[in-house]
Design an enzyme around this catalytic site. Structure first.
Site, short mmCIF file in Angstrom:
data_model
loop_
_atom_site.label_atom_id
_atom_site.label_comp_id
_atom_site.label_asym_id
_atom_site.label_seq_id
_atom_site.Cartn_x
_atom_site.Cartn_y
_atom_site.Cartn_z
N SER A 135 -4.58 -26.11 -50.73
CA SER A 135 -4.75 -27.55 -51.27
C SER A 135 -3.87 -28.40 -50.17
O SER A 135 -2.91 -28.02 -49.44
CB SER A 135 -3.87 -27.58 -52.72
OG SER A 135 -3.49 -28.83 -52.71
N TYR A 148 3.78 -25.01 -57.58
CA TYR A 148 2.41 -25.14 -57.00
C TYR A 148 2.39 -25.50 -55.66
O TYR A 148 1.64 -24.81 -54.96
CB TYR A 148 1.47 -26.49 -57.75
CG TYR A 148 0.27 -26.29 -57.48
CD1 TYR A 148 -0.65 -25.85 -58.31
CD2 TYR A 148 -0.29 -27.38 -56.36
CE1 TYR A 148 -2.00 -25.97 -57.90
CE2 TYR A 148 -1.68 -27.56 -56.13
CZ TYR A 148 -2.43 -26.64 -56.81
OH TYR A 148 -3.72 -26.87 -56.53
#
Length: 240
Positions: A135, A148
């Site tokens: 990401s 995350y």
């Protein structure tokens, strides 16, 4: 013989986009997902695909998934490590529980390790490729997203390490998607204008890159991370 791709988290979002894209290119598709109903629906929608209920954080579950895939299609030519807990936000850092931290790391990062470990021998035989789905949050963050961000940053390092370990038989690359609209969210002109490319991303944008990176056209590319975000991370933002 028809090539086979194993896609974790393939029942929805970017994973489903990849499944549809590879199937359209004539590949056999095997979907691994923790959502049984969605996984079976996705496999049925694609036609000729297969599915295994899989928790990528469980080595026993991963091993059974890989065995089922090989039993069904006889080979694994590509692995897309896409499964993950998608919500980047948790409670504030001072209140973040070890349990919550560990769960996100175990699914988003350890899951990729376990799938790679158990697919490696099959991928070596096929001179195949691996895509780790990270990401843009591996490079930039908002508040309360430590676990995350750490899991996605870890995927970048895992990518270049495993590329060295598995090469030259297996190539390993990483894709870092930005804003990819897979939820049906009604985007606005403002949403699109944040991107130098002029729009929010689509699942096909990531799927086409993944397909290229595991294809014969990309045989000289391994250990790399590719940002696919419409240019959003290179655009300077000023607060008035």
């Amino acid at each position: 013989m028809t090539k086979c791709v194993l896609i974790t988290g393939g029942a929805g979002g970017i994973g489903l986009g990849c499944a549809l894209y590879f199937a359209d290119k004539g590949w056999s598709v095997f979907i691994a997902d923790i959502n049984g109903e969605a996984g079976r629906d996705a496999a049925q929608k694609i036609g000729g695909a297969d599915f295994a209920l899989t928790d990528v954080a469980s080595e026993e579950s991963v091993k059974a998934c890989v065995e089922k895939c090989v039993l069904r299609f006889g080979r694994i030519d590509a692995l897309i490590n896409n499964a993950g807990i998608a919500d980047p936000f948790t409670e504030p850092l001072e209140k973040l529980s070890l349990e919550r931290w560990s769960r996100i790391i175990s699914v988003n990062l350890t899951g990729a390790f376990l799938m790679t470990k158990h697919c490696a021998a099959h991928l070596r035989r096929a001179n195949g490729g691996i895509i780790n789905m990270a990401s843009t949050r591996a490079f930039q963050s908002e508040k309360n997203s430590e676990s995350y961000a750490a899991s996605k940053g870890g995927l970048l390092s895992f990518t270049h390490a495993s590329a060295v370990s598995l090469g030259p038989d297996v190539r390993v690359n990483c894709i870092c998607p930005g804003w990819i609209n897979v939820s049906g969210y009604q985007t606005s002109e403002r949403d699109h204008s944040q991107h130098p490319a002029g729009r929010v991303g689509k699942a096909e944008d990531i799927a086409s890159l993944a397909y290229y990176l595991v294809s014969d056209e990309a045989k000289f590319i391994t250990g790399q991370s590719f940002t696919a975000d419409g240019g959003m991370t290179v655009k300077m933002v000023y607060v008035d």
